[in-house]
Design a protein around this motif. Structure first.
Motif, PDB file in Angstrom:
ATOM      1  N   TRP A 268      11.374   4.836  25.635  1.00 50.68           N
ATOM      2  CA  TRP A 268      11.768   4.633  27.032  1.00 50.68           C
ATOM      3  C   TRP A 268      10.751   5.213  28.003  1.00 50.68           C
ATOM      4  N   ARG A 269      10.239   6.409  27.656  1.00 54.88           N
ATOM      5  CA  ARG A 269       9.232   7.014  28.526  1.00 54.88           C
ATOM      6  C   ARG A 269       7.986   6.127  28.605  1.00 54.88           C
TER       7      ARG A 269
ATOM      8  N   GLN B 162       5.648   0.990  33.676  1.00 54.76           N
ATOM      9  CA  GLN B 162       6.219   0.351  34.870  1.00 54.76           C
ATOM     10  C   GLN B 162       5.834   1.036  36.171  1.00 54.76           C
ATOM     11  N   THR B 163       5.281   2.237  36.085  1.00 59.53           N
ATOM     12  CA  THR B 163       5.034   2.972  37.330  1.00 59.53           C
ATOM     13  C   THR B 163       3.590   3.434  37.513  1.00 59.53           C
ATOM     14  N   ALA B 164       2.847   3.641  36.425  1.00 54.04           N
ATOM     15  CA  ALA B 164       1.498   4.220  36.553  1.00 54.04           C
ATOM     16  C   ALA B 164       0.634   3.380  37.484  1.00 54.04           C
ATOM     17  N   ARG B 165      -0.221   4.057  38.230  1.00 52.25           N
ATOM     18  CA  ARG B 165      -1.186   3.402  39.122  1.00 52.25           C
ATOM     19  C   ARG B 165      -2.579   3.405  38.517  1.00 52.25           C
TER      20      ARG B 165
ATOM     21  N   ARG C  47       4.212   8.083  38.054  1.00 53.57           N
ATOM     22  CA  ARG C  47       4.551   8.358  36.658  1.00 53.57           C
ATOM     23  C   ARG C  47       5.766   9.274  36.554  1.00 53.57           C
TER      24      ARG C  47
ATOM     25  N   LEU D 134       7.888   2.916  28.421  1.00 56.03           N
ATOM     26  CA  LEU D 134       8.213   1.860  29.381  1.00 56.03           C
ATOM     27  C   LEU D 134       8.120   2.385  30.806  1.00 56.03           C
ATOM     28  N   GLY D 135       8.680   3.565  31.041  1.00 55.57           N
ATOM     29  CA  GLY D 135       8.661   4.146  32.378  1.00 55.57           C
ATOM     30  C   GLY D 135       7.248   4.326  32.904  1.00 55.57           C
ATOM     31  N   LEU D 136       6.364   4.821  32.047  1.00 56.31           N
ATOM     32  CA  LEU D 136       4.977   5.024  32.475  1.00 56.31           C
ATOM     33  C   LEU D 136       4.290   3.686  32.729  1.00 56.31           C
TER      34      LEU D 136
ATOM     35  N   LEU E 215       8.239   9.431  38.624  1.00 54.57           N
ATOM     36  CA  LEU E 215       9.406   8.571  38.846  1.00 54.57           C
ATOM     37  C   LEU E 215       9.711   7.771  37.575  1.00 54.57           C
ATOM     38  N   GLY E 216       8.678   7.199  36.970  1.00 59.06           N
ATOM     39  CA  GLY E 216       8.872   6.393  35.757  1.00 59.06           C
ATOM     40  C   GLY E 216       9.537   7.186  34.649  1.00 59.06           C
ATOM     41  N   LEU E 217       9.078   8.415  34.459  1.00 63.19           N
ATOM     42  CA  LEU E 217       9.668   9.243  33.400  1.00 63.19           C
ATOM     43  C   LEU E 217      11.104   9.612  33.748  1.00 63.19           C
TER      44      LEU E 217
END
Lengths: 347, 347
Positions: B262-263, B269-272, A263, B265-267, A265-267
């Motif tokens: 954007w944040r 795209q990356t959260a597990r 997360r 989207l970032g979360l 990295l995503g942010l």
């Protein structure tokens, strides 16, 4: 003063997973001149010119820039503080204070700070022997011309008694997210203080530990050789590194930790506004994730460069203009996005 | 019951920036048979078989699956509730309850729910006329064989008086992040209730508005034609859409809003680990960002598919196994990552 050519801190070094950088600083004074605090502008200038000449006569002169503090933009001086090239006090100095700065920024000599000279050498990773060796060479080179104040019993004479003796402060910058997370730093601080060391936040005494980055340094300069002080520091560092790594292995087993790394990295890859505080928290999470191999395709070098360049004044120095905090947050987010997108592949 | 072939809800339609989908449902009963609540298992089965036969004799039979509730896995039934194919009550039905489901899931007929038949048609975007037209065709087709209970004065007869008349409930699913953010939904609910409509959360009465998604539907079925009810709904919807769009234009001007998009989207795209609640909040933010053109390279279709498929039981139905919530959070995060990485280019 900021330019984009390769800098020492854009590299990671030995034990780079935990040790960000190494710094050795020597305090020196000219034997024939009173300490800077008691000097007229004229005599301060004499110290500056003599130091400059001493370097000029050596074969190293071409590697260095000579910078007068009175001609330096405030944001450039503050950026140098952020990058540990000069002290906060020195950034406020004016006429008669100057510095010699190696072009890769790995060596800086502050002239007329608390002492006449503060010779400082920085290296990526854990590299105390090399950092000291380089500092010692410059010390020897300048001593030949300038004749440093030295007492057979006390060692090098310095303005503040706490530096008497070797005049050396060796420090390493440690990334300790696991120990920080566990709340183990205070106890660590108590332990190392009994061993003649001190541990504190990124910007020295009283500063908060941004991004779980801490400085470990020697306190004792009197009655101990440089080598002994460095060996002492190395020994304690090795133990801290072992504990931090063990803590990271525990973190790695927690799915919430892995989630937090990704997360972060995503942010970092998407945010349009990033305060320095939030950036440090996120980059710290990402750094430990990269060090543990959770995130691949991003190097510790990239992160070291970012930690340095995302600092408030350094952002303004790079842009060659002053900015409001909100503007810096936009600029910081943009820089972070571009660097983490260029290097990284998302899995 | 979940299979991965193309489904109606994987598309976005007219006014898709605000209207996610349209649904028309007709309540019908066989004139010669008492309402389901009073029926023996045998007679319930008779209704089921007669309905199945009625469809079989038409040229539409091949488009439909016949599914008996007693043979359905609980997770599959709950997934159908999540995808609005059946009601929560119907998911608990057992022997004698069955459904006809069009292969693209755009039409479902619940047999022996509260009424003998609940014919339901779904369409992407705002498409009330077409949804009603399709429902009307199936209604006519089945009526010819089954003879629905109809009273010249009251219209279609239904178990619950609130459905008497047209037996029609038309609803549209709206994404209203700007009105939600502004706290304007309660006032909107008061207004539309005076106009014979109701607005509520994603899963109907009393459910919370996850991801700022709301259902707007007609309440009145008696003394009004289907066309008039639909025109009424269209008129109110047009006004809500206008207000929502105006609200979004205001949001767009706020840098913190763009940052949040954007944040999100970032979360994603990356959260597990992604809980359904967090997912809905993030996908709502992303959806409005895509609708406003802030985020490019990701389609509303992708998001519609995700909103449907990331629901708890639907995740388990797709995996064909039951899972603990923590396992679903891992599975959800993994699905979301793969879909948003495949389609999207980060700017």
């Amino acid at each position: 003063m900021y330019n984009k050519s390769a800098k020492w801190y854009q590299k990671s070094g030995t034990q780079g997973d935990v040790v960000i950088s190494t710094r050795v600083r020597l305090a020196r004074n000219l034997s024939s001149v009173p300490f800077p605090a008691g000097l007229s502008a004229e005599r301060r200038n004499e110290v500056t010119q003599r130091t400059r000449e001493a370097l000029k006569e050596s074969d190293r002169a071409g590697d260095y820039d000579f910078l007068e503090m009175e001609n330096m933009e405030t944001r450039d001086a503050l950026s140098m503080v952020e990058r540990h090239l000069i002290s906060p006090e020195f950034s406020k100095c004016d006429k008669g204070s100057a510095m010699l700065l190696k072009k890769d920024e790995s060596v800086s000599v502050m002239i007329n700070e608390e002492d006449h000279l503060r010779i400082q050498v920085m290296r990526p990773g854990l590299d105390l022997d090399e950092a000291y060796k380089i500092a010692d060479e410059i010390d020897t080179l300048l001593d030949e011309k300038l004749k440093f104040a030295f007492d057979d019993r006390l060692g090098y004479l310095t303005q503040c008694p706490s530096n008497l003796g070797t005049g050396m402060r060796a420090s390493i910058m440690l990334h300790l997210p696991a120990l920080h997370e566990r709340g183990a730093i205070q106890q660590l601080a108590n332990t190392v203080s009994k061993l003649g060391l001190t541990i504190r936040g990124l910007y020295g005494e009283g500063s908060k530990p941004e991004g779980a980055i801490y400085q470990l340094s020697n306190q004792v300069t009197l009655g101990i050789s440089e080598q002994a002080a460095i060996e002492n520091l190395k020994g304690i560092a090795a133990q801290i590194i072992r504990e931090e790594r063990a803590g990271r292995e525990q973190l790695r087993r927690n799915p919430r930790f892995e989630d937090m790394v990704w997360r972060s990295l995503g942010l970092l890859q998407t945010a349009r506004l990033l305060s320095h505080d939030e950036f440090m928290t996120l980059i710290s999470n990402l750094r430990v994730g990269v060090a543990l191999g959770i995130v691949e395709g991003i190097s510790l070098d990239t992160l070291s460069g970012l930690i340095s360049d995302a600092q408030p004044a350094t952002i303004m120095a790079a842009a060659r203009k002053d900015m409001e905090p909100a503007q810096r947050d936009v600029e910081r987010a943009s820089m972070v996005r571009s660097r983490l997108t260029r290097t990284g592949e998302l899995s």
